[in-house]
Design a protein around this motif. Structure first.
Motif, short mmCIF file in Angstrom:
data_model
loop_
_atom_site.label_atom_id
_atom_site.label_comp_id
_atom_site.label_asym_id
_atom_site.label_seq_id
_atom_site.Cartn_x
_atom_site.Cartn_y
_atom_site.Cartn_z
N ALA A 40 0.83 -1.21 0.00
CA ALA A 40 0.00 0.00 0.00
C ALA A 40 0.86 1.26 0.00
O ALA A 40 0.43 2.32 -0.48
CB ALA A 40 -0.93 0.00 1.21
N ASP A 74 -2.90 5.39 3.02
CA ASP A 74 -4.32 5.55 3.31
C ASP A 74 -5.07 4.23 3.23
O ASP A 74 -4.57 3.24 2.68
CB ASP A 74 -4.96 6.61 2.40
CG ASP A 74 -4.86 6.27 0.92
OD1 ASP A 74 -5.05 5.09 0.56
OD2 ASP A 74 -4.61 7.18 0.12
N GLU A 75 -6.27 4.23 3.80
CA GLU A 75 -7.06 3.00 3.87
C GLU A 75 -7.45 2.48 2.49
O GLU A 75 -7.56 1.27 2.28
CB GLU A 75 -8.31 3.22 4.72
CG GLU A 75 -8.01 3.40 6.20
CD GLU A 75 -9.26 3.35 7.05
OE1 GLU A 75 -10.37 3.29 6.47
OE2 GLU A 75 -9.14 3.38 8.29
N GLU A 76 -7.66 3.38 1.56
CA GLU A 76 -8.02 2.96 0.20
C GLU A 76 -6.90 2.14 -0.43
O GLU A 76 -7.15 1.12 -1.08
CB GLU A 76 -8.32 4.19 -0.66
CG GLU A 76 -8.80 3.85 -2.07
CD GLU A 76 -9.14 5.08 -2.88
OE1 GLU A 76 -9.30 4.95 -4.11
OE2 GLU A 76 -9.25 6.18 -2.29
N ALA A 77 -5.65 2.58 -0.22
CA ALA A 77 -4.51 1.84 -0.77
C ALA A 77 -4.37 0.48 -0.09
O ALA A 77 -4.03 -0.52 -0.73
CB ALA A 77 -3.23 2.65 -0.59
N GLU A 85 -6.81 -1.25 1.23
CA GLU A 85 -7.92 -2.08 0.74
C GLU A 85 -7.61 -2.64 -0.64
O GLU A 85 -7.92 -3.81 -0.94
CB GLU A 85 -9.20 -1.23 0.69
CG GLU A 85 -10.47 -2.03 0.52
CD GLU A 85 -10.82 -2.87 1.74
OE1 GLU A 85 -11.12 -4.06 1.55
OE2 GLU A 85 -10.78 -2.35 2.86
N GLU A 86 -6.98 -1.82 -1.48
CA GLU A 86 -6.60 -2.30 -2.81
C GLU A 86 -5.55 -3.40 -2.71
O GLU A 86 -5.60 -4.40 -3.44
CB GLU A 86 -6.05 -1.13 -3.64
CG GLU A 86 -5.82 -1.47 -5.11
CD GLU A 86 -7.10 -1.78 -5.88
OE1 GLU A 86 -7.00 -2.42 -6.94
OE2 GLU A 86 -8.20 -1.38 -5.43
N LYS A 131 -7.20 -6.67 -1.81
CA LYS A 131 -7.86 -7.31 -2.96
C LYS A 131 -6.85 -8.07 -3.82
O LYS A 131 -7.10 -9.20 -4.25
CB LYS A 131 -8.58 -6.27 -3.80
CG LYS A 131 -9.79 -5.65 -3.11
CD LYS A 131 -10.44 -4.58 -3.98
CE LYS A 131 -11.63 -3.95 -3.26
NZ LYS A 131 -12.25 -2.85 -4.06
N GLU A 179 -12.71 -8.26 2.84
CA GLU A 179 -12.68 -6.99 2.11
C GLU A 179 -13.85 -6.09 2.50
O GLU A 179 -14.92 -6.57 2.90
CB GLU A 179 -12.71 -7.26 0.60
CG GLU A 179 -11.53 -8.08 0.10
CD GLU A 179 -11.63 -8.41 -1.38
OE1 GLU A 179 -12.39 -7.70 -2.09
OE2 GLU A 179 -10.96 -9.36 -1.83
N GLY A 180 -13.64 -4.77 2.37
CA GLY A 180 -14.70 -3.82 2.56
C GLY A 180 -15.25 -3.73 3.96
O GLY A 180 -16.43 -3.43 4.16
N PRO A 185 -9.49 -1.91 7.39
CA PRO A 185 -8.64 -2.89 6.74
C PRO A 185 -7.51 -3.43 7.62
O PRO A 185 -7.09 -4.58 7.45
CB PRO A 185 -8.09 -2.14 5.52
CG PRO A 185 -8.25 -0.69 5.85
CD PRO A 185 -9.48 -0.61 6.70
#
Length: 384
Positions: free
Chosen positions: A49, A161-164, A166-167, A170, A285-286, A290
């Motif tokens: 991330a 960040d949390e988005e990274a 989470e990616e 995945k 996920e989601g 995370p």
């Protein structure tokens, strides 16, 4: 038995560590920070991330041990001594290109070794709860992983960040599913994948992430499917089938696996953290948290450092049912007390409940016991 097309179309066939190093250098040259790690409990999703790359550090050579024994006790686990010897000799190419190292408190020897190497690289040690079912274990492990995240952010002047994250989760889930699928080809009879190929795949997947890893692993699944469908085999039709469990394998300790090959048997499964353990299971996920999802999944890795380690017995049961081995080899490194003591339970499960032949091997990285090992492995296979 036939000669199948190699799973990797490159110059590193049969040299997975060189392939892994090439992948690390490729990503470093593209600007990625390199974070060295020794263990499957290192949460690599946080490294990915950040835009970094994890590098599995050297630990399996007898050549580096004499140097380590100038500092460390002789009766210490050979994996720890080898690791430290590589660092002292400056002969581990992965360590030499690291920007930082992440450790973990899986065993007393390793955590004290980390104190010694902390002067050589920026180091963060994760405090791993070893009673994973206790109340608060997941919360504490999440706190420890968050501390690692903060270490990386402060060290490299970045924000993860949390988005990274989470990616990265995945990609990890897709990659792990593919590795599990590849290792699952060991269930076919006769074998359509060798232990060397399994080891190649896991070594590659540990240091390669994102779409590149997924694309390559999908290609390997296609190759193995073609082998299976065309009846292309990697062992003789009547070869005895062997599942290897226990301590990590690699480098000089691969002598045990090579001796199994020499006896004409087929290793159809690698149940260790250099095999299945690092890739089994999924991260939810989601969830909106995370780091907690990562913590929950990693605490389910069934290493012998955990107590109670019921997960290992469950995985062994599943692997024996899937792979139908004639023999389970429990490989224990000298002075690795957790795996050595746990071997009592493993033998009871394999012999008593699963009705499968069992052989416990205690060894180190030297070649002094090869003759004895060859005799014991040969005798165990004859009894199958």
């Amino acid at each position: 038995m036939t000669n199948p097309t190699p799973l990797f179309d490159d110059a590193f066939t049969d040299f997975p560590l060189k392939r892994a190093l090439a992948q690390v250098l490729k990503q470093r040259d593209a600007g990625a920070r390199v974070v060295g790690a020794y263990c499957s409990y290192a949460p690599v999703e946080v490294i990915w991330a950040m835009g970094g790359v994890p590098a599995v550090l050297c630990a399996f050579s007898n050549a580096s041990i004499p140097k380590a024994e100038e500092t460390l006790p002789v009766n210490l686990c050979p994996l720890i001594k080898s690791s430290y010897g590589f660092i002292e000799l400056k002969t581990c190419p992965f360590f030499e290109v690291t920007d930082a190292v992440v450790g973990e408190t899986t065993c007393d020897g390793k955590k004290k070794m980390f104190e010694l190497i902390s002067e050589k690289r920026p180091l963060h040690v994760l405090d791993l709860p070893q009673c994973p079912t206790n109340e608060g274990a997941v919360d504490y492990w999440r706190h420890s992983i968050n501390g690692f995240k903060k270490f990386l952010e402060e060290k490299f002047g970045t924000v993860i960040d949390e988005e990274a994250i989470e990616e990265a989760i995945k990609h990890t889930n897709r990659k792990n599913a593919l590795v599990e699928q590849i290792l699952g080809f060991g269930a076919h009879r006769p074998a359509v994948i060798t232990w060397q190929e399994m080891y190649d795949v896991t070594s590659y997947a540990m240091v390669t992430g994102g779409s590149e890893a997924i694309s390559k692993l999908e290609e390997i699944v296609a190759k193995l499917t073609e082998r299976r469908d065309k009846g292309i085999h990697t062992s003789a039709a009547g070869a005895k089938r062997v599942l290897v469990t226990g301590c990590p394998v690699g480098g000089d300790v691969l002598k045990v696996l090579k001796l199994v090959d020499e006896e004409g048997a087929a290793i159809v499964g690698l149940d260790s953290c250099t095999g299945l353990k690092a890739f089994a299971g999924r991260i939810e996920e989601g969830t909106g948290d995370p780091l907690r999802a990562i913590a929950t999944r990693y605490l389910k890795i069934p290493c012998a450092c955990m107590t109670p380690n019921t997960g290992r017995m469950e995985v062994l049961d599943e692997q024996v049912d899937l792979l139908k081995p004639d023999l389970v080899i429990d490989l224990v490194l000298q002075s690795c007390h957790t795996f050595n003591v746990e071997a009592v339970k493993v033998e009871s499960l394999v012999r008593g409940e699963l009705g499968t032949n069992y052989l416990k091997i205690v060894t180190d990285f030297s070649s002094q016991d090869i003759g004895q090992l060859k005799t014991r492995i040969g005798a165990a296979l004859e009894m199958c």
